[in-house]
Write an enzyme that holds these catalytic residues in place. Sequence first.
Site, PDB file in Angstrom:
ATOM      1  N   ILE A  86      -5.503 -68.919 -12.722  1.00 51.97           N
ATOM      2  CA  ILE A  86      -4.613 -67.977 -12.043  1.00 51.97           C
ATOM      3  C   ILE A  86      -5.001 -67.851 -10.584  1.00 51.97           C
ATOM      4  O   ILE A  86      -4.165 -67.740  -9.700  1.00 51.97           O
ATOM      5  CB  ILE A  86      -4.683 -66.588 -12.718  1.00 51.97           C
ATOM      6  CG1 ILE A  86      -4.187 -66.686 -14.151  1.00 51.97           C
ATOM      7  CG2 ILE A  86      -3.880 -65.564 -11.939  1.00 51.97           C
ATOM      8  CD1 ILE A  86      -4.409 -65.427 -14.946  1.00 51.97           C
ATOM      9  N   SER A  87      -6.305 -67.881 -10.361  1.00 48.62           N
ATOM     10  CA  SER A  87      -6.769 -67.711  -8.990  1.00 48.62           C
ATOM     11  C   SER A  87      -8.154 -68.302  -8.882  1.00 48.62           C
ATOM     12  O   SER A  87      -8.911 -68.325  -9.850  1.00 48.62           O
ATOM     13  CB  SER A  87      -6.803 -66.221  -8.642  1.00 48.62           C
ATOM     14  OG  SER A  87      -7.677 -65.988  -7.567  1.00 48.62           O
ATOM     15  N   GLY A 131     -11.371 -68.363  -6.088  1.00 46.98           N
ATOM     16  CA  GLY A 131     -11.896 -67.975  -4.782  1.00 46.98           C
ATOM     17  C   GLY A 131     -13.374 -68.229  -4.690  1.00 46.98           C
ATOM     18  O   GLY A 131     -13.973 -68.826  -5.584  1.00 46.98           O
ATOM     19  N   LYS A 132     -13.955 -67.784  -3.599  1.00 50.99           N
ATOM     20  CA  LYS A 132     -15.378 -67.991  -3.390  1.00 50.99           C
ATOM     21  C   LYS A 132     -16.193 -67.179  -4.368  1.00 50.99           C
ATOM     22  O   LYS A 132     -17.246 -67.589  -4.820  1.00 50.99           O
ATOM     23  CB  LYS A 132     -15.757 -67.584  -1.968  1.00 50.99           C
ATOM     24  CG  LYS A 132     -15.813 -68.748  -1.038  1.00 50.99           C
ATOM     25  CD  LYS A 132     -16.679 -68.514   0.211  1.00 50.99           C
ATOM     26  CE  LYS A 132     -16.963 -67.094   0.567  1.00 50.99           C
ATOM     27  NZ  LYS A 132     -16.486 -66.618   1.827  1.00 50.99           N
ATOM     28  N   GLU A 133     -15.701 -65.987  -4.679  1.00 52.25           N
ATOM     29  CA  GLU A 133     -16.500 -65.073  -5.474  1.00 52.25           C
ATOM     30  C   GLU A 133     -16.202 -65.135  -6.959  1.00 52.25           C
ATOM     31  O   GLU A 133     -17.037 -64.789  -7.776  1.00 52.25           O
ATOM     32  CB  GLU A 133     -16.299 -63.645  -4.973  1.00 52.25           C
ATOM     33  CG  GLU A 133     -16.875 -63.438  -3.592  1.00 52.25           C
ATOM     34  CD  GLU A 133     -16.185 -62.327  -2.838  1.00 52.25           C
ATOM     35  OE1 GLU A 133     -15.469 -61.541  -3.478  1.00 52.25           O
ATOM     36  OE2 GLU A 133     -16.350 -62.264  -1.614  1.00 52.25           O
ATOM     37  N   SER A 134     -14.986 -65.518  -7.287  1.00 47.89           N
ATOM     38  CA  SER A 134     -14.637 -65.551  -8.702  1.00 47.89           C
ATOM     39  C   SER A 134     -13.474 -66.492  -8.960  1.00 47.89           C
ATOM     40  O   SER A 134     -12.726 -66.821  -8.056  1.00 47.89           O
ATOM     41  CB  SER A 134     -14.244 -64.147  -9.177  1.00 47.89           C
ATOM     42  OG  SER A 134     -12.976 -63.803  -8.687  1.00 47.89           O
ATOM     43  N   VAL A 135     -13.364 -66.927 -10.210  1.00 52.56           N
ATOM     44  CA  VAL A 135     -12.159 -67.648 -10.632  1.00 52.56           C
ATOM     45  C   VAL A 135     -11.560 -66.872 -11.800  1.00 52.56           C
ATOM     46  O   VAL A 135     -12.269 -66.212 -12.545  1.00 52.56           O
ATOM     47  CB  VAL A 135     -12.445 -69.097 -11.079  1.00 52.56           C
ATOM     48  CG1 VAL A 135     -12.721 -69.982  -9.896  1.00 52.56           C
ATOM     49  CG2 VAL A 135     -13.589 -69.157 -12.065  1.00 52.56           C
ATOM     50  N   LYS A 165     -12.252 -63.301 -15.894  1.00 57.12           N
ATOM     51  CA  LYS A 165     -12.805 -63.369 -14.545  1.00 57.12           C
ATOM     52  C   LYS A 165     -14.216 -63.920 -14.627  1.00 57.12           C
ATOM     53  O   LYS A 165     -15.067 -63.388 -15.338  1.00 57.12           O
ATOM     54  CB  LYS A 165     -12.807 -61.978 -13.900  1.00 57.12           C
ATOM     55  CG  LYS A 165     -13.255 -61.966 -12.445  1.00 57.12           C
ATOM     56  CD  LYS A 165     -12.888 -60.651 -11.756  1.00 57.12           C
ATOM     57  CE  LYS A 165     -13.240 -60.680 -10.279  1.00 57.12           C
ATOM     58  NZ  LYS A 165     -12.721 -59.500  -9.571  1.00 57.12           N
ATOM     59  N   ASP A 177     -11.971 -52.283  -1.392  1.00 58.45           N
ATOM     60  CA  ASP A 177     -11.209 -53.468  -0.958  1.00 58.45           C
ATOM     61  C   ASP A 177      -9.748 -53.262  -1.348  1.00 58.45           C
ATOM     62  O   ASP A 177      -9.097 -54.155  -1.875  1.00 58.45           O
ATOM     63  CB  ASP A 177     -11.773 -54.738  -1.607  1.00 58.45           C
ATOM     64  CG  ASP A 177     -11.214 -56.026  -0.966  1.00 58.45           C
ATOM     65  OD1 ASP A 177     -10.620 -55.942   0.130  1.00 58.45           O
ATOM     66  OD2 ASP A 177     -11.349 -57.094  -1.566  1.00 58.45           O
TER      67      ASP A 177
HETATM   68  P1  ADP Z   1     -11.237 -61.723  -6.304  1.00 55.17           P
HETATM   69  O1  ADP Z   1     -12.542 -61.006  -6.197  1.00 55.17           O
HETATM   70  O2  ADP Z   1     -11.378 -63.197  -6.345  1.00 55.17           O
HETATM   71  O3  ADP Z   1     -10.219 -61.237  -5.307  1.00 55.17           O
HETATM   72  P2  ADP Z   1      -9.494 -60.493  -8.260  1.00 55.17           P
HETATM   73  O4  ADP Z   1     -10.006 -59.619  -9.343  1.00 55.17           O
HETATM   74  O5  ADP Z   1      -8.794 -59.845  -7.135  1.00 55.17           O
HETATM   75  O6  ADP Z   1     -10.706 -61.369  -7.762  1.00 55.17           O
HETATM   76  O7  ADP Z   1      -8.545 -61.576  -8.906  1.00 55.17           O
HETATM   77  C1  ADP Z   1      -7.943 -62.597  -8.156  1.00 55.17           C
HETATM   78  C2  ADP Z   1      -6.467 -62.721  -8.497  1.00 55.17           C
HETATM   79  O8  ADP Z   1      -6.296 -63.019  -9.878  1.00 55.17           O
HETATM   80  C3  ADP Z   1      -5.704 -61.449  -8.272  1.00 55.17           C
HETATM   81  O9  ADP Z   1      -5.229 -61.367  -6.982  1.00 55.17           O
HETATM   82  C4  ADP Z   1      -4.595 -61.526  -9.284  1.00 55.17           C
HETATM   83  O10 ADP Z   1      -3.511 -62.276  -8.778  1.00 55.17           O
HETATM   84  C5  ADP Z   1      -5.212 -62.289 -10.427  1.00 55.17           C
HETATM   85  N1  ADP Z   1      -5.721 -61.378 -11.461  1.00 55.17           N
HETATM   86  C6  ADP Z   1      -6.939 -60.831 -11.549  1.00 55.17           C
HETATM   87  N2  ADP Z   1      -7.067 -60.046 -12.633  1.00 55.17           N
HETATM   88  C7  ADP Z   1      -5.882 -60.099 -13.272  1.00 55.17           C
HETATM   89  C8  ADP Z   1      -5.367 -59.491 -14.476  1.00 55.17           C
HETATM   90  N3  ADP Z   1      -6.117 -58.676 -15.240  1.00 55.17           N
HETATM   91  N4  ADP Z   1      -4.096 -59.770 -14.824  1.00 55.17           N
HETATM   92  C9  ADP Z   1      -3.343 -60.585 -14.072  1.00 55.17           C
HETATM   93  N5  ADP Z   1      -3.757 -61.179 -12.939  1.00 55.17           N
HETATM   94  C10 ADP Z   1      -5.019 -60.946 -12.530  1.00 55.17           C
END
Ligand code: ADP
Length: 445
Positions: A114-115, A117-121, A142, A259
């Site tokens: 779904i995403s 990044g540097k800190e998490s996938v 996560k 944040d």
């Molecule tokens: P980061 O620290 O990398 O920003 P996030 O927790 O913001 O981590 O997650 C990154 C992206 O993943 C979010 O912007 C969102 O689009 C998607 N995401 C994260 N958690 C969820 C979730 N529980 N349900 C749906 N999408 C999620």
Amino acid sequence: DSPSPKFNKSGVSGKGKNITTKHDAVICGRRNASKIMDFGPEFHSGDGEGIDMKLSNKVYNRLKMHSLSETKRSQRLHEKKEFSTSEHVLDPRTKLLLYKMVNNETLESVGGSISSGKESVIYHAYGGSKEGVLLSHECAIKIYKTTLNEFKNRGAYVDGDHRFSRDEFKKNNPRKVIRIWGEKETANLNRMKKFGIPCPAVQVLNKHVLVMSFIGKDQIPAPKLKNAHLSVEDLEDAYEQVVKIMDTMQNKCALVHGDLSEYNLLWFEDKVWVIDVSQSVELTHPKAMEFLFRDCYNVCKFFKKAGVHNVKEPEQLFNQITGLNIKGKGAEFAAQVQRYDKERSAELLAHQITMKEYAFDYYFEKSQQDRLLEEQEEEGEDLGEVLEERNDPFEYFYEKSLQDKADRGEEAENSSENEEDDDDEVIEEELKNADERTMDRIKLG
Ligand code: ADP
Ligand code: MG
């Protein structure tokens, strides 16, 4: 505060010998210096109080350019995450963790990034069950990852959060440090849920892998406010919801998001959902109010730009949420917020000895130590007794969740997992021998 003369239409003030023009170096310099105060709160302009600060146009313009490019850079960082593919590779250790969770039916399947990044996938998954309890049908996983640089940056969020002390932070080895983010996010999400804030529900935390409920449907994640393209009515509604969320976080959860912006707020089923709270801090954090003001600034800026009427000024929103009455605007306000933080943490420091006696800290630190020392034995302290001396519901809930965890034997399970902390070879070997049908249920990338 220095008085500035009134200029007429042609930019001139005074007569004869006392004539000044709007190009007068001193006046321009002062005006430039005061304009710096209106840059975003992330721009450290310093404390100009008591100095007759003057900046030349050249210096002012350079600073202005820098401030603009920094703002853009931080937005780009947020956006880049979702598009970077090179980050998709998971290390064998994490793969094995996912494999085991699918193999023991905690998860039905894992698939689709779904995403990244540097800190998490983040991956999508379908939930199975754990100890007879069904997980959410759709889950988001996560996976925290980190680099040395990032430790440094993120240290600021852990340092001073009395639940996750700095010493612990330093002592731990990197692999264990990463887990703190999962623990923090779990604690924060649980607390937010208790007070009715729409946010993902934690399902399972396993080392640096957090399984939570998925916000969205049929593998399609809910859009961020940034990309939701809402009507003006919905945006107005969303704004009201965000203000309410911020108020609840502050006054019920005693947390500051840290944040909060259109990137960490999702829009799903006409509701605003808050995500990404691993960096959120307790109100006792030495920079809690500074973080809160930055959150207010980001939120107000987004909704104002999106065309919502009656968006408060960030200063106003901050005062409303905190019940404080800080005066001024922009960086002048921010400087006062910082001063407030400083004075408050000095007071807190004086009370630290009392703080140490809080049951929460006691149990949290204890659980950390237990884990570190890999002690298996739970000591026989009576949690109920300690809790009775406490009247803070938040700590109570968290302690209780820790206690529940211990009751369910997860502490023990975790520490035995710790012990193993396998060699890379062992992991590779296990992966090689992995069941193919289980592997088929894990589709990363
Ligand atoms: P980061 O620290 O990398 O920003 P996030 O927790 O913001 O981590 O997650 C990154 C992206 O993943 C979010 O912007 C969102 O689009 C998607 N995401 C994260 N958690 C969820 C979730 N529980 N349900 C749906 N999408 C999620
Ligand atoms: Mg995020």
